[in-house]
Every structure is written in C-alpha cells, then in structure tokens.
Design a protein around this motif. Structure first.
Motif, PDB file in Angstrom:
ATOM      1  N   ALA A  59       0.832  -1.206   0.000  1.00  0.00           N
ATOM      2  CA  ALA A  59       0.000   0.000   0.000  1.00  0.00           C
ATOM      3  C   ALA A  59       0.867   1.257   0.000  1.00  0.00           C
ATOM      4  CB  ALA A  59      -0.942  -0.001   1.199  1.00  0.00           C
ATOM      5  N   GLY A  60       1.929   1.246   0.797  1.00  0.00           N
ATOM      6  CA  GLY A  60       2.823   2.407   0.838  1.00  0.00           C
ATOM      7  C   GLY A  60       3.501   2.654  -0.496  1.00  0.00           C
ATOM      8  N   CYS A  61       3.988   1.595  -1.118  1.00  0.00           N
ATOM      9  CA  CYS A  61       4.648   1.712  -2.413  1.00  0.00           C
ATOM     10  C   CYS A  61       3.675   2.205  -3.484  1.00  0.00           C
ATOM     11  CB  CYS A  61       5.238   0.351  -2.799  1.00  0.00           C
ATOM     12  SG  CYS A  61       6.136   0.330  -4.357  1.00  0.00           S
ATOM     13  N   PHE A  62       2.470   1.602  -3.511  1.00  0.00           N
ATOM     14  CA  PHE A  62       1.481   1.986  -4.513  1.00  0.00           C
ATOM     15  C   PHE A  62       1.059   3.446  -4.342  1.00  0.00           C
ATOM     16  CE2 PHE A  62      -2.604   2.505  -6.473  1.00  0.00           C
ATOM     17  CZ  PHE A  62      -2.441   1.843  -7.682  1.00  0.00           C
ATOM     18  N   THR A  63       0.893   3.890  -3.113  1.00  0.00           N
ATOM     19  CA  THR A  63       0.493   5.276  -2.847  1.00  0.00           C
ATOM     20  C   THR A  63       1.521   6.247  -3.411  1.00  0.00           C
ATOM     21  OG1 THR A  63      -0.683   4.615  -0.843  1.00  0.00           O
ATOM     22  CG2 THR A  63      -0.073   6.938  -1.027  1.00  0.00           C
ATOM     23  N   MET A  64       2.795   5.958  -3.182  1.00  0.00           N
ATOM     24  CA  MET A  64       3.841   6.851  -3.692  1.00  0.00           C
ATOM     25  C   MET A  64       3.908   6.811  -5.220  1.00  0.00           C
ATOM     26  SD  MET A  64       6.812   6.388  -0.851  1.00  0.00           S
ATOM     27  CE  MET A  64       7.656   7.923  -1.230  1.00  0.00           C
ATOM     28  N   SER A  65       3.715   5.635  -5.806  1.00  0.00           N
ATOM     29  CA  SER A  65       3.708   5.518  -7.257  1.00  0.00           C
ATOM     30  C   SER A  65       2.532   6.285  -7.851  1.00  0.00           C
ATOM     31  CB  SER A  65       3.646   4.038  -7.658  1.00  0.00           C
ATOM     32  OG  SER A  65       3.706   3.882  -9.052  1.00  0.00           O
ATOM     33  N   LEU A  66       1.354   6.140  -7.247  1.00  0.00           N
ATOM     34  CA  LEU A  66       0.173   6.857  -7.725  1.00  0.00           C
ATOM     35  C   LEU A  66       0.364   8.364  -7.583  1.00  0.00           C
ATOM     36  CD1 LEU A  66      -2.707   6.949  -8.790  1.00  0.00           C
ATOM     37  CD2 LEU A  66      -3.512   6.526  -6.443  1.00  0.00           C
ATOM     38  N   CYS A  84      -4.500  -2.269   1.269  1.00  0.00           N
ATOM     39  CA  CYS A  84      -4.100  -3.469   0.563  1.00  0.00           C
ATOM     40  C   CYS A  84      -4.408  -4.687   1.428  1.00  0.00           C
ATOM     41  CB  CYS A  84      -2.599  -3.430   0.237  1.00  0.00           C
ATOM     42  SG  CYS A  84      -2.006  -4.911  -0.611  1.00  0.00           S
ATOM     43  N   THR A  85      -4.934  -5.711   0.804  1.00  0.00           N
ATOM     44  CA  THR A  85      -5.133  -6.999   1.443  1.00  0.00           C
ATOM     45  C   THR A  85      -4.272  -8.012   0.712  1.00  0.00           C
ATOM     46  OG1 THR A  85      -7.410  -6.461   2.053  1.00  0.00           O
ATOM     47  CG2 THR A  85      -6.823  -8.801   2.006  1.00  0.00           C
ATOM     48  N   ILE A  86      -3.421  -8.697   1.443  1.00  0.00           N
ATOM     49  CA  ILE A  86      -2.613  -9.767   0.879  1.00  0.00           C
ATOM     50  C   ILE A  86      -3.361 -11.078   1.119  1.00  0.00           C
ATOM     51  CG2 ILE A  86      -0.465 -11.098   1.172  1.00  0.00           C
ATOM     52  CD1 ILE A  86      -0.055  -8.455  -0.319  1.00  0.00           C
ATOM     53  N   GLY A 100      -2.406 -13.408  -4.081  1.00  0.00           N
ATOM     54  CA  GLY A 100      -3.022 -12.194  -4.584  1.00  0.00           C
ATOM     55  C   GLY A 100      -2.840 -11.004  -3.675  1.00  0.00           C
ATOM     56  N   ALA A 101      -3.063  -9.853  -4.274  1.00  0.00           N
ATOM     57  CA  ALA A 101      -3.084  -8.587  -3.543  1.00  0.00           C
ATOM     58  C   ALA A 101      -4.258  -7.786  -4.077  1.00  0.00           C
ATOM     59  CB  ALA A 101      -1.782  -7.819  -3.740  1.00  0.00           C
ATOM     60  N   GLN A 102      -5.049  -7.277  -3.174  1.00  0.00           N
ATOM     61  CA  GLN A 102      -6.181  -6.439  -3.541  1.00  0.00           C
ATOM     62  C   GLN A 102      -5.893  -5.036  -3.020  1.00  0.00           C
ATOM     63  OE1 GLN A 102      -9.036  -8.717  -1.403  1.00  0.00           O
ATOM     64  NE2 GLN A 102      -9.214 -10.279  -2.987  1.00  0.00           N
ATOM     65  N   ILE A 103      -5.703  -4.114  -3.943  1.00  0.00           N
ATOM     66  CA  ILE A 103      -5.368  -2.730  -3.604  1.00  0.00           C
ATOM     67  C   ILE A 103      -6.618  -1.882  -3.810  1.00  0.00           C
ATOM     68  CG2 ILE A 103      -3.908  -0.747  -4.170  1.00  0.00           C
ATOM     69  CD1 ILE A 103      -1.836  -2.806  -5.231  1.00  0.00           C
ATOM     70  N   ARG A 104      -6.986  -1.141  -2.765  1.00  0.00           N
ATOM     71  CA  ARG A 104      -8.172  -0.286  -2.810  1.00  0.00           C
ATOM     72  C   ARG A 104      -7.734   1.170  -2.729  1.00  0.00           C
ATOM     73  NH1 ARG A 104      -8.105  -4.080   0.501  1.00  0.00           N
ATOM     74  NH2 ARG A 104      -7.846  -2.784   2.337  1.00  0.00           N
ATOM     75  N   VAL A 105      -8.254   1.986  -3.630  1.00  0.00           N
ATOM     76  CA  VAL A 105      -7.823   3.379  -3.731  1.00  0.00           C
ATOM     77  C   VAL A 105      -9.005   4.320  -3.579  1.00  0.00           C
ATOM     78  CG1 VAL A 105      -6.742   5.096  -5.233  1.00  0.00           C
ATOM     79  CG2 VAL A 105      -5.961   2.716  -5.313  1.00  0.00           C
ATOM     80  N   HIS A 106      -8.839   5.298  -2.717  1.00  0.00           N
ATOM     81  CA  HIS A 106      -9.759   6.435  -2.648  1.00  0.00           C
ATOM     82  C   HIS A 106      -8.893   7.668  -2.883  1.00  0.00           C
ATOM     83  CE1 HIS A 106     -12.963   9.121  -1.437  1.00  0.00           C
ATOM     84  NE2 HIS A 106     -12.047   9.772  -0.750  1.00  0.00           N
ATOM     85  N   ALA A 107      -9.265   8.458  -3.883  1.00  0.00           N
ATOM     86  CA  ALA A 107      -8.434   9.610  -4.234  1.00  0.00           C
ATOM     87  C   ALA A 107      -9.296  10.849  -4.449  1.00  0.00           C
ATOM     88  CB  ALA A 107      -7.639   9.314  -5.499  1.00  0.00           C
ATOM     89  N   ASP A 108      -8.857  11.946  -3.881  1.00  0.00           N
ATOM     90  CA  ASP A 108      -9.453  13.249  -4.169  1.00  0.00           C
ATOM     91  C   ASP A 108      -8.496  13.963  -5.113  1.00  0.00           C
ATOM     92  OD1 ASP A 108     -11.613  12.821  -2.446  1.00  0.00           O
ATOM     93  OD2 ASP A 108     -10.526  13.623  -0.725  1.00  0.00           O
ATOM     94  N   VAL A 109      -8.893  14.009  -6.382  1.00  0.00           N
ATOM     95  CA  VAL A 109      -8.034  14.585  -7.422  1.00  0.00           C
ATOM     96  C   VAL A 109      -8.890  15.510  -8.272  1.00  0.00           C
ATOM     97  CG1 VAL A 109      -6.500  14.111  -9.362  1.00  0.00           C
ATOM     98  CG2 VAL A 109      -6.671  12.461  -7.479  1.00  0.00           C
ATOM     99  N   ASP A 110      -8.500  16.764  -8.357  1.00  0.00           N
ATOM    100  CA  ASP A 110      -9.217  17.716  -9.206  1.00  0.00           C
ATOM    101  C   ASP A 110      -8.644  17.686 -10.619  1.00  0.00           C
ATOM    102  OD1 ASP A 110     -10.870  18.635  -7.156  1.00  0.00           O
ATOM    103  OD2 ASP A 110      -9.405  20.141  -6.509  1.00  0.00           O
ATOM    104  N   GLY A 111      -9.525  17.836 -11.594  1.00  0.00           N
ATOM    105  CA  GLY A 111      -9.097  18.029 -12.968  1.00  0.00           C
ATOM    106  C   GLY A 111      -8.709  16.771 -13.716  1.00  0.00           C
ATOM    107  N   ILE A 112      -9.169  15.605 -13.290  1.00  0.00           N
ATOM    108  CA  ILE A 112      -8.846  14.374 -14.005  1.00  0.00           C
ATOM    109  C   ILE A 112     -10.147  13.648 -14.335  1.00  0.00           C
ATOM    110  CG2 ILE A 112      -8.562  12.908 -11.956  1.00  0.00           C
ATOM    111  CD1 ILE A 112      -6.117  11.649 -13.444  1.00  0.00           C
ATOM    112  N   THR A 113     -10.211  13.094 -15.522  1.00  0.00           N
ATOM    113  CA  THR A 113     -11.398  12.341 -15.932  1.00  0.00           C
ATOM    114  C   THR A 113     -11.297  10.911 -15.395  1.00  0.00           C
ATOM    115  OG1 THR A 113     -10.386  11.544 -17.974  1.00  0.00           O
ATOM    116  CG2 THR A 113     -11.530  13.678 -18.083  1.00  0.00           C
ATOM    117  N   ASP A 114     -12.419  10.215 -15.407  1.00  0.00           N
ATOM    118  CA  ASP A 114     -12.409   8.815 -14.994  1.00  0.00           C
ATOM    119  C   ASP A 114     -11.481   8.000 -15.891  1.00  0.00           C
ATOM    120  OD1 ASP A 114     -14.187   9.358 -12.958  1.00  0.00           O
ATOM    121  OD2 ASP A 114     -15.944   8.572 -14.014  1.00  0.00           O
ATOM    122  N   GLU A 115     -11.536   8.255 -17.181  1.00  0.00           N
ATOM    123  CA  GLU A 115     -10.667   7.549 -18.131  1.00  0.00           C
ATOM    124  C   GLU A 115      -9.199   7.874 -17.866  1.00  0.00           C
ATOM    125  OE1 GLU A 115     -10.014   8.482 -22.591  1.00  0.00           O
ATOM    126  OE2 GLU A 115     -11.683   7.031 -22.501  1.00  0.00           O
TER     127      GLU A 115
END
Length: 146
Positions: A59-66, A84-86, A100-115
């Motif tokens: 989760a920490g690695c993915f957050t920084m990458s995102l 993240c759930t391992i 498996g790894a299940q990564i769940r993301v909640h993000a507040d981001v202005d100016g970006i489309t869903d795509e």
C-alpha cells in the motif's frame, strides 16, 4: 534512483506452533512488534504478521507511485487513501503461497477524468515495485477505486 537497502530483524522463541517472536526495523521505525503462528492464521489479537507487513509495504509503495503519476499528469492528489489486502492460500503441491493482492484506492483529485484516472492507476501499478514483485511471483494484483 539509487540502490535501496533496508533491513528488519526477527527474534523467535519456542517452536512454531506455540512460540512467539518480534519483528523490528533496523531504522527503529518499529521495534518489538509481536507475532505468532496464531496471529498469521487466526485472530491477530493485536499482533502483526509477515503478510500484514507485506500489505502495508505494498500500500505504501502503490500510494507513492500513484502520487508520482498524478503529479506527472499535472493533476496532483489532494488526498489519497490506499489499502491493501494480501491473500495467502493453499496451492496444490506447493503449500501456502501468496496468491493475490487487492489494492483499494480512494483519491481526491481535481481536474482528471475517470478515463484519465484509470490510465494513471495502471501506470501506478506498473511503477509499484511491490505490485511488480507480486505479479512476477505469480500472484494476482487487483486495483479498485472505492
């Protein structure tokens, strides 16, 4: 990026079934975190497990990458929450394996489309060293937006 090395140490007393141990980071960021076989396979009762630590690291690695990918896109995040759930399971003829790894993301981001965000998530997954490690080991990596 320069080569990175980090270390942790484990102290264990007793047999696997009834023994117990502690996990400590060489940096001192965490020390004496207790774990047991029961905390790995049953109710953790306030103890950790290697799988929980892997989930935190992923989760920490993915957050920084995102976060990096969002800045690259010109849409820095105002706030990110990543969980993240391992998943470890019995694999025939191989014993218990991380599957498996299940990564769940909640993000507040202005100016970006869903795509646009979907593409950013994909690049973030590719840029996360832990997600890459898990995929190369044969585990599935799933990223979902919550």
């Amino acid at each position: 990026m320069p080569r990175i090395e980090r270390s942790a140490n484990v102290v264990w007393d007793g047999n696997v079934a009834r023994g117990s141990g502690t996990i400590s980071a060489e940096t001192g960021a965490f020390t004496g975190m207790p774990y047991t076989l029961a905390s790995r396979i049953g109710n953790p009762e306030g103890k950790t497990s290697p799988e929980e630590l892997l989930a935190a690291a992923t989760a920490g690695c993915f957050t920084m990458s995102l976060g990096s990918e969002l800045v690259h896109d010109g849409t820095p995040a105002g706030h990110l929450e990543v969980g993240c759930t391992i998943v470890m399971d019995e694999v025939p003829d191989e014993g218990h394996q991380i599957v498996g790894a299940q990564i769940r993301v909640h993000a507040d981001v202005d100016g970006i489309t869903d795509e646009g965000f979907a593409g950013t998530l994909e690049r973030a997954e590719q840029g996360c060293a832990f997600a890459t490690l898990l995929r190369k080991a044969g585990a599935s990596v799933e990223v979902s937006v919550v």
